[in-house]
Enzyme design. Sequence first.
Site, PDB file in Angstrom:
ATOM      1  N   GLY A 142       0.814  -1.219   0.000  1.00 28.58           N
ATOM      2  CA  GLY A 142       0.000   0.000   0.000  1.00 28.58           C
ATOM      3  C   GLY A 142       0.844   1.264   0.000  1.00 28.58           C
ATOM      4  O   GLY A 142       2.082   1.213   0.004  1.00 28.58           O
ATOM      5  N   ARG A 196      -4.170 -11.379  -3.093  1.00 31.81           N
ATOM      6  CA  ARG A 196      -3.998 -10.800  -4.444  1.00 31.81           C
ATOM      7  C   ARG A 196      -2.534 -10.499  -4.749  1.00 31.81           C
ATOM      8  O   ARG A 196      -2.109 -10.548  -5.897  1.00 31.81           O
ATOM      9  CB  ARG A 196      -4.771  -9.473  -4.551  1.00 31.81           C
ATOM     10  CG  ARG A 196      -6.274  -9.572  -4.525  1.00 31.81           C
ATOM     11  CD  ARG A 196      -6.893  -8.171  -4.635  1.00 31.81           C
ATOM     12  NE  ARG A 196      -6.603  -7.315  -3.477  1.00 31.81           N
ATOM     13  CZ  ARG A 196      -7.314  -7.309  -2.353  1.00 31.81           C
ATOM     14  NH1 ARG A 196      -8.351  -8.110  -2.235  1.00 31.81           N
ATOM     15  NH2 ARG A 196      -6.989  -6.520  -1.336  1.00 31.81           N
ATOM     16  N   CYS A 212      -3.481  10.330  11.133  1.00 29.55           N
ATOM     17  CA  CYS A 212      -2.492  11.228  10.505  1.00 29.55           C
ATOM     18  C   CYS A 212      -2.767  12.703  10.804  1.00 29.55           C
ATOM     19  O   CYS A 212      -1.850  13.466  11.120  1.00 29.55           O
ATOM     20  CB  CYS A 212      -2.445  10.982   9.000  1.00 29.55           C
ATOM     21  SG  CYS A 212      -4.063  10.965   8.224  1.00 29.55           S
ATOM     22  N   GLY A 222      -4.241   9.948   1.584  1.00 34.44           N
ATOM     23  CA  GLY A 222      -4.666   9.545   2.927  1.00 34.44           C
ATOM     24  C   GLY A 222      -5.718   8.450   2.867  1.00 34.44           C
ATOM     25  O   GLY A 222      -5.908   7.707   3.827  1.00 34.44           O
ATOM     26  N   HIS A 268      -0.969  16.491   4.040  1.00 34.29           N
ATOM     27  CA  HIS A 268      -2.138  17.198   4.576  1.00 34.29           C
ATOM     28  C   HIS A 268      -1.709  18.582   5.059  1.00 34.29           C
ATOM     29  O   HIS A 268      -0.582  18.776   5.531  1.00 34.29           O
ATOM     30  CB  HIS A 268      -2.701  16.475   5.805  1.00 34.29           C
ATOM     31  CG  HIS A 268      -3.348  15.153   5.518  1.00 34.29           C
ATOM     32  ND1 HIS A 268      -3.636  14.681   4.263  1.00 34.29           N
ATOM     33  CD2 HIS A 268      -3.805  14.200   6.387  1.00 34.29           C
ATOM     34  CE1 HIS A 268      -4.218  13.490   4.357  1.00 34.29           C
ATOM     35  NE2 HIS A 268      -4.321  13.175   5.635  1.00 34.29           N
ATOM     36  N   GLN A 325       1.483  13.065   5.383  1.00 37.05           N
ATOM     37  CA  GLN A 325       0.699  12.138   6.218  1.00 37.05           C
ATOM     38  C   GLN A 325       1.104  10.696   5.999  1.00 37.05           C
ATOM     39  O   GLN A 325       0.797   9.846   6.825  1.00 37.05           O
ATOM     40  CB  GLN A 325      -0.803  12.354   5.991  1.00 37.05           C
ATOM     41  CG  GLN A 325      -1.443  11.510   4.924  1.00 37.05           C
ATOM     42  CD  GLN A 325      -1.037  11.927   3.514  1.00 37.05           C
ATOM     43  OE1 GLN A 325      -0.408  12.953   3.304  1.00 37.05           O
ATOM     44  NE2 GLN A 325      -1.404  11.107   2.538  1.00 37.05           N
TER      45      GLN A 325
HETATM   46  P1  A2P Z   1      -3.091  -5.618  -1.465  1.00 36.30           P
HETATM   47  O1  A2P Z   1      -2.237  -4.682  -2.278  1.00 36.30           O
HETATM   48  O2  A2P Z   1      -2.728  -7.057  -1.657  1.00 36.30           O
HETATM   49  O3  A2P Z   1      -4.568  -5.347  -1.601  1.00 36.30           O
HETATM   50  P2  A2P Z   1      -3.746   1.251   0.708  1.00 36.30           P
HETATM   51  O4  A2P Z   1      -4.172   1.841   2.028  1.00 36.30           O
HETATM   52  O5  A2P Z   1      -2.696   2.031  -0.006  1.00 36.30           O
HETATM   53  O6  A2P Z   1      -4.942   0.909  -0.145  1.00 36.30           O
HETATM   54  O7  A2P Z   1      -3.040  -0.176   1.088  1.00 36.30           O
HETATM   55  C1  A2P Z   1      -3.737  -1.184   1.800  1.00 36.30           C
HETATM   56  C2  A2P Z   1      -2.775  -2.337   2.117  1.00 36.30           C
HETATM   57  O8  A2P Z   1      -3.504  -3.320   2.875  1.00 36.30           O
HETATM   58  C3  A2P Z   1      -2.262  -3.060   0.884  1.00 36.30           C
HETATM   59  O9  A2P Z   1      -0.951  -3.497   1.103  1.00 36.30           O
HETATM   60  C4  A2P Z   1      -3.213  -4.239   0.778  1.00 36.30           C
HETATM   61  O10 A2P Z   1      -2.693  -5.345   0.083  1.00 36.30           O
HETATM   62  C5  A2P Z   1      -3.364  -4.587   2.238  1.00 36.30           C
HETATM   63  N1  A2P Z   1      -4.540  -5.439   2.423  1.00 36.30           N
HETATM   64  C6  A2P Z   1      -5.816  -5.212   2.041  1.00 36.30           C
HETATM   65  N2  A2P Z   1      -6.606  -6.273   2.343  1.00 36.30           N
HETATM   66  C7  A2P Z   1      -5.815  -7.196   2.948  1.00 36.30           C
HETATM   67  C8  A2P Z   1      -6.020  -8.495   3.492  1.00 36.30           C
HETATM   68  N3  A2P Z   1      -7.220  -9.075   3.484  1.00 36.30           N
HETATM   69  N4  A2P Z   1      -4.948  -9.150   4.027  1.00 36.30           N
HETATM   70  C9  A2P Z   1      -3.731  -8.575   4.033  1.00 36.30           C
HETATM   71  N5  A2P Z   1      -3.469  -7.348   3.530  1.00 36.30           N
HETATM   72  C10 A2P Z   1      -4.497  -6.661   2.994  1.00 36.30           C
END
Ligand code: A2P
Length: 338
Positions: free
Chosen positions: A10, A37, A126, A157, A239, A314
């Site tokens: 993320g 994924r 944040c 954010g 922010h 942030q």
């Molecule tokens: P993924 O990229 O595989 O969806 P952001 O806030 O930028 O959207 O990032 C959210 C983060 O949380 C990403 O790394 C995302 O991974 C991870 N994430 C979302 N759902 C899950 C889950 N069920 N298990 C583990 N990590 C998750």
Amino acid sequence: MKFAIAGATGAVGDEFLAILANRGIDAGQLRLLASARSAGKKIAYRGTELTVAEMTAESFDGIDVAFFSAGGGRSREYAPHAVKSGAVVIDNSSAYRMDPDVPLVVPEVNPDDVFTHKGIIANPNCSTIIMLMAVAPIYRAFGVERIVCSTYQASSGAGRQAMLELEQQSRDLLDGNPITANVLPHQAAFNIFNHNSGIDESGYNEEERKMVNESRKILHDNGLRISATCVRVPVPRAHSESINLTLANAATPDEVRAVLDAAPGVRVVDDRENNYFPMPIDASGKDEMLVGRIRQDMSQPDGRGIELFISGDQLRKGAALNAVQIADVLAKSPIGTS
Ligand code: A2P
């Protein structure tokens, strides 16, 4: 020490990797976790490649510190497994922030609270971190009775997809094409809208309520009067906040400036002559909070009103950097070689 990053793919995950790489943390000390994924995805790190694994209950064996930034649901589900495995969790979500058994820490403000943890330490919201980086030093020097804060919050954010949506909408609008809003609730490009969090019967959105409740917890001051208005602006990153204070004891802008000049993690940017003040483009990618527009509030008598404007990244101090600094406090010295 071994670290896990839950949510490594993320927007905040990117910052964790950049900060840890910069501190010389070895690839072998890191475990990258995300959703199914992303399992198998390769991420470049200090001249090598790390493979992302799916987060499961077993992901935390041998981990000393687990940084969580994968949303509240994932923190609630997996943080207890991480703690059971012997890791300390530093959680960037809101899942545990108001739990009385979980310290909520900004290391420049309340570092000693770290040591009351029972396995989980919460990283504040944040907007709260950014506000308190400027307000806490003033609070200590002069006392603060009331805070009124209006935020100007960046799309990132709300995560990587929200930042990409702002970019795509901007392109589409300039090209004369129709736009789509799938991540944020309204058109983000060339627009401003109420923060994308739920509003309760009081009329405040959740981001505003977090700023109130979390600030009181961090400052150990349940009587502190705070009101906030949080909006999204078409800025990809960093922010900004307009902050109006009522001090307990009168102070001049110069006295406030001197306090902020000496405050760790804060840089005063207050050049009236050249009309140069904090801007998100200057705060982006930086560790410091930029603070300026320091002036007396002319509507408050007796010199107790102060106005400030702040811009802070942030994703860094508002999230990943603050969490890494909590790990520094836990380790009683900076992790990595710095
Ligand atoms: P993924 O990229 O595989 O969806 P952001 O806030 O930028 O959207 O990032 C959210 C983060 O949380 C990403 O790394 C995302 O991974 C991870 N994430 C979302 N759902 C899950 C889950 N069920 N298990 C583990 N990590 C998750």
